[in-house]
Design an enzyme around this catalytic site. Structure first.
Site, PDB file in Angstrom:
ATOM      1  N   ASP A   1       0.831  -1.203   0.000  1.00  0.00           N
ATOM      2  CA  ASP A   1       0.000   0.000   0.000  1.00  0.00           C
ATOM      3  C   ASP A   1       0.873   1.264   0.000  1.00  0.00           C
ATOM      4  OD1 ASP A   1      -2.781   1.041   0.383  1.00  0.00           O
ATOM      5  OD2 ASP A   1      -1.921   1.889   2.198  1.00  0.00           O
TER       6      ASP A   1
ATOM      7  N   GLU B   1      14.327 -15.153   1.258  1.00  0.00           N
ATOM      8  CA  GLU B   1      14.489 -16.177   2.308  1.00  0.00           C
ATOM      9  C   GLU B   1      13.533 -17.347   2.056  1.00  0.00           C
ATOM     10  OE1 GLU B   1      13.776 -14.117   6.020  1.00  0.00           O
ATOM     11  OE2 GLU B   1      15.477 -12.773   5.706  1.00  0.00           O
TER      12      GLU B   1
HETATM   13  C1  NOJ Z   1      -4.437   2.923  -0.948  1.00  0.00           C
HETATM   14  C2  NOJ Z   1      -5.586   2.020  -0.637  1.00  0.00           C
HETATM   15  O1  NOJ Z   1      -5.909   1.294  -1.791  1.00  0.00           O
HETATM   16  C3  NOJ Z   1      -6.711   2.910  -0.181  1.00  0.00           C
HETATM   17  O2  NOJ Z   1      -7.909   2.196  -0.057  1.00  0.00           O
HETATM   18  C4  NOJ Z   1      -6.304   3.556   1.120  1.00  0.00           C
HETATM   19  O3  NOJ Z   1      -7.298   4.494   1.495  1.00  0.00           O
HETATM   20  C5  NOJ Z   1      -4.983   4.298   0.991  1.00  0.00           C
HETATM   21  N1  NOJ Z   1      -4.004   3.548   0.272  1.00  0.00           N
HETATM   22  C6  NOJ Z   1      -4.408   4.627   2.345  1.00  0.00           C
HETATM   23  O4  NOJ Z   1      -3.962   3.456   2.978  1.00  0.00           O
END
Ligand code: NOJ
Length: 547
Positions: free
Chosen positions: A211, A261
């Site tokens: 993310d 790993e």
């Molecule tokens: C990207 C994620 O896909 C989204 O849903 C989220 O709100 C933001 N990152 C923050 O984590």
């Protein structure tokens, strides 16, 4: 912990041309009837995923969370939200998926924790100057009494990017205030995340979706630049203080050593909303290895745009040796059948439609689904990986007109109720044509499902010739057979037609224009709509094998 690894292929390149199905766990299937989807719900639908023919699933966060941002506010990276199950349920789910030959990717959220994470509550308790505060980005405020935030930066969801705590300091949150940003200048943060990767690697997962991969490394030296001076140009040069800095890749080189790993090495895909010219760095084999390409997801319905995007991305992946990723929908954007049913049809048009109320009568649903089916067959014929978002195999539309009181997205709250946010693509799936929550669970759904969901349910489409679900099933089955080396040859094409072939004479032709187009000779393997005596109707894709 069961060892479920023996059932899945040990091919280290499994991810290169995989079809990965995104499960948004709270909205997929609710086993215990509390209105929230859960891990046992996923396990109960492994048969469905097998019949669909996906190679892997990616689970959006299922960790304990107050759901300030749909689970991307993580309280504990080593556990399961009790509403979604337990670690034992997780192991059972992985074992069932692996038994079915389906790989498992989990979402890792390293840019921020939640404000309920033990590190953050410690940081609040320990006070200014403490070691615990050093794990986040705390600063004193501006002005004589520090009552002004340290800078005028805005959060992605709207409103200021700084929140004041009772002792007067401020902390940075590029997303919601419940998502304090971690300080990646702190070695403890590095060590913690390497161990989190190992925690899930040891539990048998095959890879990670990372993310906000472009946000971790920050230059927080002061004085802070004013928001108005933070131009995209800076990001293009790798000099933006917050986004897409070159030193973020040092982190992923560390992670790669963790991935190695394992045998086969763990896979990863970066969620990095960066300029296409800078995407390749995230896909470096010494880093995460693969990065999402969100270009088609943003493009209008235009052959010229599609062609240009495909060409550019295939050229780009050659530079790093990775494979491309094709995405039309995910949990953050208006579903693609709805986008394609709007005049303008790109992501911007969809956002404008949503902001104006998301009224279904403004969407040409037939056209939208027709184009969505054509786009899907097109991406599934391309070399590389395809990411499918749960419900797109049903041709599900965005629920644009959710009642305002049902909305949960922080975007909605932090924009002063001007941006509707992403709830409309996260409405629980319809499994049955009727009944409580259309078969999602036994006791309602956490977001209201509209009456038209029943007609698009799995039950309504299963076994029905020509249904979108059956088209996806056929396409994935065929793709498994047809998908060869990652090569593509452009064929002669007219302005509105995209036509390419793959090794062994597999052709894919899409007509994005308004009039019927000619087709080369060849046996029809699959088409998104019935053909017109071996001619290609508008908004249709056909797969042919050359005679
Ligand atoms: C990207 C994620 O896909 C989204 O849903 C989220 O709100 C933001 N990152 C923050 O984590």
């Amino acid at each position: 912990m069961p060892d479920s690894s023996e059932h899945v292929t040990a091919d280290p390149d499994w991810w290169r041309q995989a079809v990965v199905y995104q499960v948004y766990p709270r909205s997929f299937a609710d086993h215990d009837g509390d209105g929230i989807g859960d891990l046992r719900g996923v396990t109960s639908r492994v048969g469905y995923l097998t019949d669909l023919g996906v190679d892997a699933v990616w689970l959006s966060p299922f960790y304990p969370s107050a759901l300030a941002d749909g689970g991307y506010d993580v309280d504990d990276y080593r556990d399961v939200d009790p509403r979604l199950g337990t670690l034992e349920d997780f192991d059972a789910m992985v074992a069932a998926l692996h038994d079915a030959g389906i790989k498992v990717m989990v979402d890792i959220v390293p840019n921020h924790t939640s404000d309920r994470h033990a590190w953050f509550t410690d940081a609040l308790d320990m006070g200014p100057g403490s070691e615990a505060r050093e794990r986040y980005v705390f600063r004193d405020g501006r002005g004589p009494d520090g009552a002004e935030p340290p800078s005028d930066w805005q959060s992605k969801f709207g409103g200021p990017a700084w929140e004041q705590v009772p002792d007067g300091q401020w902390y940075l949150h590029l997303f919601a205030p419940e998502q304090p940003d971690l300080n990646w200048d702190n070695p403890q943060v590095h060590e913690e995340f390497r161990n989190i990767l190992r925690f899930w690697g040891d539990r048998g997962v095959d890879g990670f979706r990372v993310d906000v991969a472009h946000g971790l490394a920050k230059d927080l030296s002061e004085p802070f630049a004013a928001a108005a001076d933070l131009h995209d140009e800076l990001a293009l040069r790798g000099e933006h203080p917050l986004w897409d800095r070159d030193d973020v890749h040092d982190i992923y080189r560390e992670w790669r050593r963790v991935f190695e790993e394992y045998d086969p090495p763990l896979a990863a895909v970066a969620e990095a909303w960066v300029h296409p010219t800078r995407r390749g760095r995230y896909a470096d084999p010494e880093g995460l290895g693969q990065a999402f390409n969100f270009d088609l997801l943003q493009a209008p319905w235009s052959a010229a745009d599609f062609r240009e995007i495909i060409k550019r991305n295939l050229d780009d992946v050659q530079q790093t040796g990775t494979s491309s990723t094709w995405v039309l929908s995910n949990h953050d954007v208006v579903r693609h059948p709805t986008r394609y049913g709007l005049a303008g049809s790109g992501r911007a048009a969809a956002e404008a439609w949503l902001a104006a109320g998301g009224h279904p009568e403004q969407v040409d649903r037939r056209q939208g689904v027709r184009r969505a089916r054509a786009a899907t067959l097109l991406i599934l014929a391309l070399p590389g990986c395809s990411y499918l978002y749960q419900g797109e195999e049903l041709g599900l539309h965005e629920v644009g007109d959710l009642p305002d009181e049902a909305r949960t997205d922080p975007t909605w709250f932090r924009s002063g109720h001007t941006r509707k946010g992403r709830d409309g693509c996260r409405v629980p799936l319809p499994w049955t044509s009727q009944g409580p929550s259309y078969g999602f669970g036994t006791n309602g759904a956490h977001l209201p499902q509209p009456a038209w969901f029943g007609a698009l349910s799995v039950e309504a489409q299963q076994g029905k010739e020509g249904s979108t679900l059956e088209m996806y099933r056929q396409a994935l089955r065929l793709r498994r057979r047809l998908q060869g080396p990652e090569e593509l040859t452009w064929e002669e094409q007219t302005a509105d037609v995209v036509h390419f072939s793959r090794p062994d004479g597999w052709h894919c032709v899409t007509n994005l224009g308004a009039t019927t187009a000619d087709l080369p000779d060849g046996e029809v393997l699959l088409s998104s709509e019935p053909l017109d005596r071996h001619r290609l109707p508008p908004d249709t894709t056909v797969w042919l094998s050359a005679t």
